[in-house]
Scaffold this motif. Structure first.
Motif, mmCIF file in Angstrom:
data_model
loop_
_atom_site.group_PDB
_atom_site.id
_atom_site.type_symbol
_atom_site.label_atom_id
_atom_site.label_comp_id
_atom_site.label_asym_id
_atom_site.label_seq_id
_atom_site.Cartn_x
_atom_site.Cartn_y
_atom_site.Cartn_z
ATOM 1 N N ALA A 21 0.836 -1.213 0.000
ATOM 2 C CA ALA A 21 0.000 0.000 0.000
ATOM 3 C C ALA A 21 0.864 1.254 0.000
ATOM 4 O O ALA A 21 0.550 2.228 -0.700
ATOM 5 C CB ALA A 21 -0.925 -0.007 1.217
ATOM 6 N N LEU A 22 1.944 1.252 0.740
ATOM 7 C CA LEU A 22 2.844 2.403 0.774
ATOM 8 C C LEU A 22 3.496 2.632 -0.589
ATOM 9 O O LEU A 22 3.557 3.767 -1.069
ATOM 10 C CB LEU A 22 3.923 2.181 1.842
ATOM 11 C CG LEU A 22 4.927 3.305 2.046
ATOM 12 C CD1 LEU A 22 4.215 4.554 2.528
ATOM 13 C CD2 LEU A 22 5.992 2.878 3.033
ATOM 14 N N LEU A 23 3.936 1.580 -1.234
ATOM 15 C CA LEU A 23 4.529 1.707 -2.571
ATOM 16 C C LEU A 23 3.503 2.211 -3.586
ATOM 17 O O LEU A 23 3.810 3.047 -4.432
ATOM 18 C CB LEU A 23 5.120 0.373 -3.021
ATOM 19 C CG LEU A 23 6.368 -0.085 -2.256
ATOM 20 C CD1 LEU A 23 6.760 -1.498 -2.687
ATOM 21 C CD2 LEU A 23 7.505 0.876 -2.465
ATOM 22 N N ALA A 24 2.269 1.731 -3.509
ATOM 23 C CA ALA A 24 1.214 2.183 -4.419
ATOM 24 C C ALA A 24 0.906 3.659 -4.189
ATOM 25 O O ALA A 24 0.721 4.419 -5.140
ATOM 26 C CB ALA A 24 -0.039 1.340 -4.227
ATOM 27 N N ALA A 25 0.865 4.076 -2.926
ATOM 28 C CA ALA A 25 0.579 5.482 -2.622
ATOM 29 C C ALA A 25 1.670 6.402 -3.157
ATOM 30 O O ALA A 25 1.405 7.536 -3.541
ATOM 31 C CB ALA A 25 0.425 5.667 -1.115
ATOM 32 N N MET A 26 2.900 5.923 -3.200
ATOM 33 C CA MET A 26 3.994 6.741 -3.729
ATOM 34 C C MET A 26 3.963 6.785 -5.256
ATOM 35 O O MET A 26 4.371 7.764 -5.857
ATOM 36 C CB MET A 26 5.346 6.201 -3.250
ATOM 37 C CG MET A 26 5.544 6.437 -1.773
ATOM 38 S SD MET A 26 7.106 5.876 -1.020
ATOM 39 C CE MET A 26 7.944 4.953 -2.212
ATOM 40 N N ALA A 27 3.455 5.752 -5.912
ATOM 41 C CA ALA A 27 3.460 5.686 -7.374
ATOM 42 C C ALA A 27 2.283 6.410 -8.014
ATOM 43 O O ALA A 27 2.393 6.912 -9.134
ATOM 44 C CB ALA A 27 3.460 4.222 -7.814
ATOM 45 N N ILE A 28 1.151 6.518 -7.345
ATOM 46 C CA ILE A 28 -0.065 7.084 -7.941
ATOM 47 C C ILE A 28 0.092 8.539 -8.391
ATOM 48 O O ILE A 28 -0.294 8.877 -9.499
ATOM 49 C CB ILE A 28 -1.273 6.898 -6.999
ATOM 50 C CG1 ILE A 28 -1.687 5.434 -7.024
ATOM 51 C CG2 ILE A 28 -2.435 7.785 -7.388
ATOM 52 C CD1 ILE A 28 -2.766 5.070 -6.045
ATOM 53 N N PRO A 29 0.682 9.460 -7.601
ATOM 54 C CA PRO A 29 0.817 10.844 -8.095
ATOM 55 C C PRO A 29 1.637 10.944 -9.376
ATOM 56 O O PRO A 29 1.294 11.718 -10.270
ATOM 57 C CB PRO A 29 1.511 11.565 -6.936
ATOM 58 C CG PRO A 29 1.170 10.780 -5.727
ATOM 59 C CD PRO A 29 1.092 9.352 -6.206
ATOM 60 N N GLY A 30 2.696 10.182 -9.488
ATOM 61 C CA GLY A 30 3.498 10.194 -10.716
ATOM 62 C C GLY A 30 2.710 9.684 -11.902
ATOM 63 O O GLY A 30 2.812 10.224 -13.008
ATOM 64 N N LEU A 31 1.907 8.678 -11.689
ATOM 65 C CA LEU A 31 1.075 8.132 -12.762
ATOM 66 C C LEU A 31 -0.001 9.130 -13.161
ATOM 67 O O LEU A 31 -0.260 9.330 -14.347
ATOM 68 C CB LEU A 31 0.448 6.809 -12.307
ATOM 69 C CG LEU A 31 -0.408 6.074 -13.312
ATOM 70 C CD1 LEU A 31 0.410 5.713 -14.552
ATOM 71 C CD2 LEU A 31 -1.000 4.819 -12.694
ATOM 72 N N THR A 32 -0.604 9.798 -12.190
ATOM 73 C CA THR A 32 -1.637 10.793 -12.470
ATOM 74 C C THR A 32 -1.063 11.954 -13.277
ATOM 75 O O THR A 32 -1.655 12.383 -14.265
ATOM 76 C CB THR A 32 -2.254 11.317 -11.153
ATOM 77 O OG1 THR A 32 -2.801 10.217 -10.437
ATOM 78 C CG2 THR A 32 -3.324 12.340 -11.420
ATOM 79 N N ASN A 33 0.104 12.460 -12.871
ATOM 80 C CA ASN A 33 0.737 13.556 -13.615
ATOM 81 C C ASN A 33 1.035 13.135 -15.045
ATOM 82 O O ASN A 33 0.881 13.933 -15.968
ATOM 83 C CB ASN A 33 2.022 14.018 -12.931
ATOM 84 C CG ASN A 33 1.764 15.050 -11.864
ATOM 85 O OD1 ASN A 33 0.654 15.539 -11.710
ATOM 86 N ND2 ASN A 33 2.787 15.374 -11.106
ATOM 87 N N SER A 34 1.446 11.905 -15.239
ATOM 88 C CA SER A 34 1.748 11.414 -16.582
ATOM 89 C C SER A 34 0.490 11.404 -17.448
ATOM 90 O O SER A 34 0.518 11.836 -18.608
ATOM 91 C CB SER A 34 2.344 10.012 -16.490
ATOM 92 O OG SER A 34 2.528 9.464 -17.759
ATOM 93 N N ILE A 35 -0.609 10.955 -16.902
ATOM 94 C CA ILE A 35 -1.881 10.908 -17.644
ATOM 95 C C ILE A 35 -2.340 12.322 -17.992
ATOM 96 O O ILE A 35 -2.728 12.605 -19.126
ATOM 97 C CB ILE A 35 -2.959 10.158 -16.832
ATOM 98 C CG1 ILE A 35 -2.607 8.671 -16.753
ATOM 99 C CG2 ILE A 35 -4.350 10.365 -17.423
ATOM 100 C CD1 ILE A 35 -3.443 7.893 -15.758
ATOM 101 N N VAL A 36 -2.274 13.235 -17.031
ATOM 102 C CA VAL A 36 -2.704 14.608 -17.257
ATOM 103 C C VAL A 36 -1.791 15.296 -18.269
ATOM 104 O O VAL A 36 -2.248 16.025 -19.142
ATOM 105 C CB VAL A 36 -2.761 15.388 -15.924
ATOM 106 C CG1 VAL A 36 -3.028 16.859 -16.166
ATOM 107 C CG2 VAL A 36 -3.836 14.803 -15.018
#
Length: 159
Positions: A21-36
């Motif tokens: 869960a900690l690793l997923a929480a760290m990866a989500i903002p980077g993935l969101t910025n990439s999509i946007v």
């Protein structure tokens, strides 16, 4: 007979789940910025219609159109795509407003492309300055920069 149990204890499983869960929480903002960032990049080519009209008007009459009608373009809310709700000309600057299926991070936000010209040499083609990017040497940039997108999602040529 060996009295030990084989397998994982509940504590070991809870620790593993917490780490994932900690690793997923760290990866989500980077993935969101990439999509946007991809949505912003896909929206920019829609401004090519307005770029051509502004450049043609400048080359012909040495003045920039003040709005869409002055450039012979459809109304702002008619120039749309999946991520853009309008493309408006304001004093020669192109204001791209995000909406429709755009991420909530950029919905309602604006990206500005401003024309840069050589005032005393109208044969020089119009260059375009994205958001707060530096102005090319010897050129004058016109129009108001209304960009309010987060810097992390701006295209690289807009920095």
């Amino acid at each position: 007979m060996d009295g030990r149990q084989h397998g994982f204890t509940l504590i070991e499983i809870m620790i593993a789940v917490a780490i994932v869960a900690l690793l997923a929480a760290m990866a989500i903002p980077g993935l969101t910025n990439s999509i946007v960032r991809k949505q912003v990049a896909e929206a920019v080519p829609l401004a090519d219609l307005a770029k051509q009209a502004v450049a043609q008007t400048w080359a012909t009459v040495q003045a920039l159109p003040t709005d869409n009608a002055g450039a012979g373009l459809p109304p702002p809310d008619k120039i749309v795509n999946n991520y853009v709700s309008s493309v408006a000309l304001q004093g020669g600057a192109i204001q791209i407003t995000f909406g429709n299926s755009a991420s909530s991070m950029i919905a309602g936000k604006i990206l500005t492309l401003r024309p840069a010209i050589v005032v005393d040499a109208p044969v020089v083609p119009v260059a375009w300055v994205c958001a707060g990017a530096p102005v090319p040497g010897g050129m004058t940039v016109l129009g108001e920069d209304r960009t309010n997108l987060p810097p992390s999602v701006l295209p690289f040529n807009c920095h």
